[in-house]
Write a protein that holds these residues in place. Sequence first.
Motif, PDB file in Angstrom:
ATOM      1  N   SER A   1     -38.449  29.166  -9.455  1.00 20.47           N
ATOM      2  CA  SER A   1     -38.826  30.480  -9.983  1.00 20.47           C
ATOM      3  C   SER A   1     -38.197  31.591  -9.157  1.00 20.47           C
ATOM      4  O   SER A   1     -37.614  32.542  -9.693  1.00 20.47           O
TER       5      SER A   1
ATOM      6  N   TRP B   1     -40.282  29.501 -15.676  1.00 18.67           N
ATOM      7  CA  TRP B   1     -40.627  28.776 -14.450  1.00 18.67           C
ATOM      8  C   TRP B   1     -41.812  29.419 -13.741  1.00 18.67           C
ATOM      9  O   TRP B   1     -42.680  28.718 -13.206  1.00 18.67           O
ATOM     10  N   ALA B   2     -41.858  30.750 -13.722  1.00 13.14           N
ATOM     11  CA  ALA B   2     -42.994  31.420 -13.080  1.00 13.14           C
ATOM     12  C   ALA B   2     -44.292  31.165 -13.849  1.00 13.14           C
ATOM     13  O   ALA B   2     -45.355  30.975 -13.254  1.00 13.14           O
TER      14      ALA B   2
END
Length: 283
Positions: free
Chosen positions: A145, A210-211
């Motif tokens: 991330s 991704w975060a």
Amino acid sequence: MDTADQLVSVGTFQVLKLPLGFIRVLEWLFAIFAFATCGGYSGQLQVSVDCMEKARSNLSIGIDFAYPFRLHQVSFEAPACEGIRTERVFLIGDYSSSAEFFVTIAVFAFLYSLMATIVYIFFQNKYRENNRGPLIDFIVTVVFSFMWLVSSSAWAKALSDVKMATDPDEVQLLISACKVQTNKCGTVYGPRWSGLNTSVVFGFLNFVLWAGNIWFVFKETGWHKGASRLAGGASEKQSGTFNQQPYNQGSFDQSGSYNTQGNLSQPSEYSQVGGPTSYSNQM
């Protein structure tokens, strides 16, 4: 076919319907789009140099450039408008570090997402066997991330510089003949940036994916499960304090036998010292 059927029967494809598996598949696809749109780019622009002596003019000078955008190595021939002499002109700038960093992160994210998806489907039991698998998955997700954010920001800045360095008006300033007022230089066409603009968009979309997946991976770790157990134990203990025996008011025993209604019970026969003990004695 038998081997494929066995793999399908063993695999737990239901995990792809959960956010953890579904987001991993999206990360895999978006990583492909990110490094394909950046790493596969090639652009071209054309400028024209119209000398005062028409025979020495060149009205279609093509300039090709591509990933990884080492523009200082890109050269082209331009007329000097002095006799038949030509000059070799080089573009300015080297933006390979940002571009290669972005593509490298995209390739590794693609490989990890593919591996993680395979583990989720075919090795779900081993993944949940202990806390090591989810913990590694959580750490890698956090790292990717951060790397997506850094690489996408760096590549967006580098792309802005690449656009400036390959602007036909800026390229004309590098040609000696264009500095002479009697000669005329112009733009035939410029490069198209839709592919590289798309790569930046996919870079930041990968960061969002991704975060956002950090929370779903964290729920698989022992940290989240341990915190849930502690919270559940505390709530059960708190509710248990109210589930006790009712308070018994008035259960206070003395020598006088004080009961719950507060009635004082005395002995049934009261004998006074020195008093008459029977009716016959009174007579």
